[in-house]
Design a protein around this motif. Structure first.
Motif, PDB file in Angstrom:
ATOM      1  N   VAL A 137      38.560  44.736  22.999  1.00  0.00           N
ATOM      2  CA  VAL A 137      37.791  43.728  23.722  1.00  0.00           C
ATOM      3  C   VAL A 137      37.944  43.993  25.214  1.00  0.00           C
ATOM      4  O   VAL A 137      39.051  43.989  25.750  1.00  0.00           O
ATOM      5  CB  VAL A 137      38.276  42.305  23.385  1.00  0.00           C
ATOM      6  CG1 VAL A 137      37.486  41.267  24.178  1.00  0.00           C
ATOM      7  CG2 VAL A 137      38.133  42.045  21.887  1.00  0.00           C
ATOM      8  N   VAL A 138      36.832  44.228  25.880  1.00  0.00           N
ATOM      9  CA  VAL A 138      36.837  44.560  27.306  1.00  0.00           C
ATOM     10  C   VAL A 138      36.247  43.408  28.092  1.00  0.00           C
ATOM     11  O   VAL A 138      35.162  42.912  27.774  1.00  0.00           O
ATOM     12  CB  VAL A 138      36.041  45.853  27.582  1.00  0.00           C
ATOM     13  CG1 VAL A 138      36.032  46.160  29.078  1.00  0.00           C
ATOM     14  CG2 VAL A 138      36.644  47.018  26.803  1.00  0.00           C
ATOM     15  N   ASP A 139      36.944  42.994  29.117  1.00  0.00           N
ATOM     16  CA  ASP A 139      36.443  41.940  30.000  1.00  0.00           C
ATOM     17  C   ASP A 139      35.937  42.504  31.318  1.00  0.00           C
ATOM     18  O   ASP A 139      34.910  42.085  31.843  1.00  0.00           O
ATOM     19  CB  ASP A 139      37.550  40.918  30.275  1.00  0.00           C
ATOM     20  CG  ASP A 139      37.075  39.802  31.179  1.00  0.00           C
ATOM     21  OD1 ASP A 139      37.191  39.942  32.413  1.00  0.00           O
ATOM     22  OD2 ASP A 139      36.559  38.784  30.665  1.00  0.00           O
ATOM     23  N   THR A 140      36.677  43.490  31.869  1.00  0.00           N
ATOM     24  CA  THR A 140      36.371  44.022  33.191  1.00  0.00           C
ATOM     25  C   THR A 140      36.359  45.544  33.126  1.00  0.00           C
ATOM     26  O   THR A 140      37.200  46.152  32.461  1.00  0.00           O
ATOM     27  CB  THR A 140      37.414  43.544  34.218  1.00  0.00           C
ATOM     28  OG1 THR A 140      37.425  42.121  34.243  1.00  0.00           O
ATOM     29  CG2 THR A 140      37.090  44.069  35.614  1.00  0.00           C
ATOM     30  N   VAL A 141      35.396  46.142  33.836  1.00  0.00           N
ATOM     31  CA  VAL A 141      35.258  47.598  33.871  1.00  0.00           C
ATOM     32  C   VAL A 141      35.448  48.088  35.297  1.00  0.00           C
ATOM     33  O   VAL A 141      34.864  47.526  36.237  1.00  0.00           O
ATOM     34  CB  VAL A 141      33.872  48.046  33.366  1.00  0.00           C
ATOM     35  CG1 VAL A 141      33.722  49.563  33.480  1.00  0.00           C
ATOM     36  CG2 VAL A 141      33.645  47.597  31.926  1.00  0.00           C
ATOM     37  N   ALA A 142      36.268  49.111  35.456  1.00  0.00           N
ATOM     38  CA  ALA A 142      36.380  49.830  36.729  1.00  0.00           C
ATOM     39  C   ALA A 142      35.789  51.209  36.497  1.00  0.00           C
ATOM     40  O   ALA A 142      36.362  52.034  35.774  1.00  0.00           O
ATOM     41  CB  ALA A 142      37.829  49.925  37.177  1.00  0.00           C
ATOM     42  N   PHE A 143      34.627  51.447  37.084  1.00  0.00           N
ATOM     43  CA  PHE A 143      33.915  52.714  36.934  1.00  0.00           C
ATOM     44  C   PHE A 143      34.264  53.581  38.135  1.00  0.00           C
ATOM     45  O   PHE A 143      33.932  53.253  39.273  1.00  0.00           O
ATOM     46  CB  PHE A 143      32.420  52.412  36.819  1.00  0.00           C
ATOM     47  CG  PHE A 143      31.488  53.541  37.153  1.00  0.00           C
ATOM     48  CD1 PHE A 143      31.770  54.856  36.811  1.00  0.00           C
ATOM     49  CD2 PHE A 143      30.290  53.284  37.802  1.00  0.00           C
ATOM     50  CE1 PHE A 143      30.903  55.888  37.133  1.00  0.00           C
ATOM     51  CE2 PHE A 143      29.414  54.301  38.128  1.00  0.00           C
ATOM     52  CZ  PHE A 143      29.722  55.598  37.790  1.00  0.00           C
ATOM     53  N   LEU A 144      34.982  54.702  37.889  1.00  0.00           N
ATOM     54  CA  LEU A 144      35.412  55.612  38.953  1.00  0.00           C
ATOM     55  C   LEU A 144      34.639  56.921  38.858  1.00  0.00           C
ATOM     56  O   LEU A 144      34.323  57.381  37.752  1.00  0.00           O
ATOM     57  CB  LEU A 144      36.906  55.912  38.849  1.00  0.00           C
ATOM     58  CG  LEU A 144      37.895  54.883  39.411  1.00  0.00           C
ATOM     59  CD1 LEU A 144      37.843  53.570  38.647  1.00  0.00           C
ATOM     60  CD2 LEU A 144      39.319  55.438  39.364  1.00  0.00           C
ATOM     61  N   GLN A 145      34.384  57.531  40.011  1.00  0.00           N
ATOM     62  CA  GLN A 145      33.661  58.797  40.041  1.00  0.00           C
ATOM     63  C   GLN A 145      34.565  59.918  40.536  1.00  0.00           C
ATOM     64  O   GLN A 145      35.232  59.791  41.576  1.00  0.00           O
ATOM     65  CB  GLN A 145      32.423  58.685  40.929  1.00  0.00           C
ATOM     66  CG  GLN A 145      31.430  57.656  40.415  1.00  0.00           C
ATOM     67  CD  GLN A 145      30.031  57.899  40.923  1.00  0.00           C
ATOM     68  OE1 GLN A 145      29.115  58.165  40.143  1.00  0.00           O
ATOM     69  NE2 GLN A 145      29.841  57.797  42.226  1.00  0.00           N
ATOM     70  N   THR A 146      34.556  61.028  39.808  1.00  0.00           N
ATOM     71  CA  THR A 146      35.417  62.160  40.166  1.00  0.00           C
ATOM     72  C   THR A 146      34.976  62.820  41.463  1.00  0.00           C
ATOM     73  O   THR A 146      35.764  63.540  42.076  1.00  0.00           O
ATOM     74  CB  THR A 146      35.412  63.216  39.054  1.00  0.00           C
ATOM     75  OG1 THR A 146      34.078  63.712  38.880  1.00  0.00           O
ATOM     76  CG2 THR A 146      35.894  62.625  37.738  1.00  0.00           C
TER      77      THR A 146
END
Length: 393
Positions: A99-108
Motif C-alpha cells: 500500500v503506497v501513500d506517497t511517491v518520491a520520483f527521482l531522476q538519474t
C-alpha cells in the motif's frame, strides 16, 4: 498515514543522448546508484524501487539496496514517459499487496540530488501540506525568445532593468525529484496536481545530464559536490597500482642502469593491518620490474606485474578469489588505471593524479603516493568495519 512512502527511479537501458547513461559514473558512482543512495538516506522514504528493462542497471540497483521492477519493452522506448514508468511500478507494488501513500520520483539525470530538500518535500506531502512538491532553483535570469532573427523579452519588460535585490525570484524546475500523493497521481496521471509547492535546491548543484558535455561537467563538479560525505569504504579486498601509489612516481638510476624507488614504511604497516584483518591485497602493475615483485614479497601480498591489460588481470584475479568487483577498492594515479577504476566499487586515487583518473574516482586520498597513501586507505577500510552500516555504502 497508513501506506508507505516509496521512491521510484526510472532507469531504462536505451538512453540515446548519452549511451548507457544510467550506469555511467560521476564521482566514481553509477548515476542510478547515486539516486538509489540518496533515496535510501532520505527521511521518510520506506522503500526504493528502480524501474528498468536492463539487466546491468538492475544488477547495479540491487547491489546498492534497491528493489527492481522489470519494465516491459513498450514502456522503455523513446515514446514512453516517466509517468508511464511510475504508474507501472505502482501497479507492480499493488499486485504484491504494498500500500503506497506517497511517491518520491527521482531522476538519474540529476547526479547531485540534495538530501535535506528531498526529505523536507516528503514531509510536506505526508503531512498534507502539499499534494505535489518538485525541486527547483531560484532564478533571476532575463529570458528572451527569437523569431526571424529578432529577440523578444519573455516575462519581463526590456525597457526596464531592475536590480536583482528589487526583483522577486522565478523558479526553474531542476528535474531532480518530484514528491506527490499516490492517489492524486493515479487520478491525474501526471506529476503536477492539486496544491503544488516548490522545494528550493542549490543552484550550483542543479545540473542535468542529457549530453556528453554535461556528463563531463558533472564529473568535474563531483569532488566539490560530494565533499564531506561520510561514505564508509566497506570492501572485501584492496588492489593497488605500484608506481605513484606505493612510490612517489620517481626513480633513481645507478651506473648499472638499475632503478631504485622510495617506499613508505607506513604503507607497509597499513598493508600488514589489512592482512591481519583478513582483507586480501593485490599489487597490480604494468611495469615488469623486479622491484615490484620484491616489494610484494616483503609485504606478503599477491602481485601481478608486467600486465598490459590491467582491467582484464584484475577481473581474472577477482573471479579466482571469488570477490565481487563492487567489493574491491582500487588505488591508482594515471590513465592506465582507468579500466580498473571504472570496474570496481571503490575507485580511489592519490593527490596529483592525472585529471582523467581523478574524474573517475570516488575518493581522493589526502596523502600522496609513497608518503602514506596506502596506510591512509587501510585505516579507512579498517575503520569502516567498526562503524555503523545503516544508510551507507
Amino acid at each position: 498515514m497508513t501506506g508507505e512512502t516509496v521512491a521510484i527511479i526510472p532507469a531504462r537501458g536505451g538512453s540515446k543522448g548519452v549511451p548507457r547513461k544510467n550506469i555511467l559514473r560521476v564521482g566514481g558512482i553509477p548515476l542510478v546508484a547515486r539516486a538509489v543512495r540518496t533515496a535510501g538516506a532520505a527521511d521518510g522514504i520506506d522503500r526504493v524501487i528502480v524501474s528498468t528493462d536492463d539487466d546491468e542497471i538492475a544488477g547495479v540497483a540491487e547491489s546498492w539496496g534497491a528493489e527492481v521492477v522489470r519494465r516491459p519493452a513498450d514502456l522503455a522506448d523513446d515514446a514512453a514517459t516517466s509517468e508511464d514508468a511510475v504508474l507501472h511500478a505502482l501497479e507492480d507494488l499493488a499486485s504484491r499487496g504494498v500500500v503506497v501513500d506517497t511517491v518520491a520520483f527521482l531522476q538519474t539525470t540529476s547526479p547531485f540530488i540534495p538530501l535535506e530538500p528531498l526529505s523536507d518535500a516528503v514531509a510536506r506531502v505526508r503531512s498534507g501540506d502539499a499534494d505535489s512538491v518538485f525541486s527547483a532553483r531560484e532564478s533571476y535570469e532575463f529570458s528572451w525568445a527569437e523569431d526571424d532573427g529578432e529577440a523578444w523579452a519573455v516575462g519581463h519588460d526590456r525597457d526596464h532593468r531592475p536590480r536583482r535585490q528589487d526583483r522577486d525570484p522565478l523558479f526553474v524546475e531542476t528535474g531532480a525529484f518530484y514528491v506527490f500523493r499516490e492517489e492524486g497521481f493515479r487520478a491525474a496521471r501526471h506529476r503536477f496536481f492539486g496544491r503544488t509547492a516548490i522545494a528550493r535546491v542549490p543552484a550550483q548543484l542543479s545540473i542535468e545530464i542529457d549530453t556528453a558535455d554535461e556528463l563531463e561537467a558533472a564529473r568535474v563538479l563531483a569532488p566539490l559536490a560530494d565533499a564531506g560525505q561520510c561514505d564508509r569504504i566497506d570492501v572485501s579486498a584492496v588492489v593497488t597500482d605500484f608506481d605513484g601509489v606505493h612510490t612517489d612516481d620517481t626513480a633513481g638510476v645507478d651506473e648499472y642502469g638499475e632503478e631504485h624507488v622510495r617506499v613508505s614504511r607506513s604503507d607497509g604497516m597499513g598493508v600488514r593491518l589489512l592482512r591481519e584483518a583478513g582483507i586480501p591485497v593485490l599489487i597490480l602493475s604494468t611495469e615488469r620490474n623486479q622491484v615490484v615483485a620484491r616489494r610484494a614479497e616483503k609485504l606478503g601480498v599477491d602481485v601481478l606485474h608486467g600486465q598490459g591489460d590491467k582491467r582484464a588481470a584484475l577481473i581474472a584475479w577477482a573471479r579466482e578469489a571469488s570477490i565481487p568487483l563492487d567489493r574491491i577498492a582500487y588505488v591508482g594515479n594515471d590513465v592506465n588505471d582507468l579500466g580498473c577504476l571504472e570496474a570496481v566499487g571503490w575507485p580511489v586515487v592519490v593527490p596529483g593524479s592525472h585529471p582523467r583518473a581523478a574524474s573517475a574516482a570516488r575518493l581522493v586520498l589526502s596523502r600522496r603516493g609513497g608518503n602514506g597513501a596506502v596506510r591512509e586507505l587501510a585505516e579507512r577500510v579498517l575503520a569502516s568495519r567498526t562503524t555503523p552500516t545503516e544508510g551507507t555504502r
